[in-house]
Write an enzyme that holds these catalytic residues in place. Structure first.
Site, short mmCIF file in Angstrom:
data_model
loop_
_atom_site.label_atom_id
_atom_site.label_comp_id
_atom_site.label_asym_id
_atom_site.label_seq_id
_atom_site.Cartn_x
_atom_site.Cartn_y
_atom_site.Cartn_z
N LEU A 51 0.95 -0.87 -0.21
CA LEU A 51 0.11 0.09 -0.06
C LEU A 51 0.72 1.03 -0.06
O LEU A 51 1.90 0.94 0.44
CB LEU A 51 -0.77 0.40 1.30
CG LEU A 51 -1.99 -1.25 1.62
CD1 LEU A 51 -2.75 -0.82 2.58
CD2 LEU A 51 -3.15 -0.81 0.40
N ASP A 52 0.42 2.20 -0.54
CA ASP A 52 1.29 4.17 -0.72
C ASP A 52 0.93 3.87 1.23
O ASP A 52 0.13 3.69 1.94
CB ASP A 52 0.60 4.59 -1.67
CG ASP A 52 0.72 4.25 -2.68
OD1 ASP A 52 1.17 3.64 -3.73
OD2 ASP A 52 -0.66 5.17 -3.54
N LYS A 53 2.30 5.17 1.34
CA LYS A 53 2.29 5.21 2.27
C LYS A 53 0.84 6.43 2.86
O LYS A 53 0.71 6.07 4.19
CB LYS A 53 3.38 6.24 2.13
CG LYS A 53 3.98 6.94 3.67
CD LYS A 53 4.97 8.22 3.32
CE LYS A 53 5.70 8.35 5.17
NZ LYS A 53 6.69 9.07 5.35
#
Length: 225
Positions: A51-53
């Protein structure tokens, strides 16, 4: 930083907090992968997706290479259903449907959606008015491209709230959450759901009420591709 949602002999599912990077950030601290390994007191852990930050929500870690390879096959064959929630304060050019197109690198690590369909990113979505000037999106990605959902919503003029990289209105967090997973592993059906628990707007009663209505997002009337 994260909460363990489920423990299986072969894998675990965790609920990631927003603003936690997947990998270590040097002097800025440990990433999710390291934090989970430390919590489980093991090095035998394998990432099967990311997942993106800024994105919170559900993520799977395999406990063995064999399990990781099986999940890799499930993802490659699009046999894992993923559902996300997002909020935007911008009116979309369409309220539901399909967003499809090739993605090309843009400036400063961003991506843009093209009109061509050689190797397209494919996402479906529904949206609902939940508050004045705030719309809730339920998104179902059918591919796993970098920044896919962020680019998709930006392409219909509804950048995600708090997503500075794609012109989202500044907010207390990036309002994208990995909400639900559904898949079959070794003949057993699994369903995991985690409502977002961080972010002022996600906690608003009107938003919570709408999310409660779609706790099993696969039951929405998703058109066949």
């Amino acid at each position: 930083m994260f909460k363990i949602i489920a423990q299986h002999d072969d894998f675990i599912v965790v609920n990631k907090a927003p603003d936690v990077n997947f990998h270590d950030e040097g002097e800025h601290g440990s990433g999710l992968f390291s934090l989970v390994k430390t919590a489980l007191k093991t090095d035998d852990l394998y990432p099967v997706h990311r997942l993106d930050k800024m994105t919170s929500g559900l993520i799977i870690f395999a406990k063995s290479l064999s399990c990781a390879q099986q999940f890799g096959s499930l993802f490659e064959q699009h046999d894992i259903e993923k559902y996300y929630l997002a909020l935007s304060d911008k009116k979309p050019t369409k309220k539901q449907g399909l967003i499809k197109g090739d993605m090309s690198k843009s400036r400063r690590g961003s991506w843009k959606l093209l009109r061509s369909h050689k190797n397209p990113a494919i996402s479906q979505f529904f949206s609902f008015n939940v508050m004045p000037k705030v719309r809730l999106f339920v998104l179902k990605p059918h591919t796993g491209k970098t920044h896919q959902l962020r680019v998709a919503l930006n392409s219909i003029s509804s950048p995600i709230l708090g997503d500075k990289q794609y012109a989202g209105t500044p907010s207390d967090r990036g309002y994208l959450h990995a909400f639900a997973l559904r898949f079959t592993y070794q003949g057993e059906r699994f369903e995991f759901i985690a409502k977002p628990n961080e972010g002022e707007l996600f906690q608003q009663p009107q938003v919570q009420e709408e999310i409660t209505k779609i706790l099993k997002p696969w039951q929405l009337n998703w058109p066949k591709l």
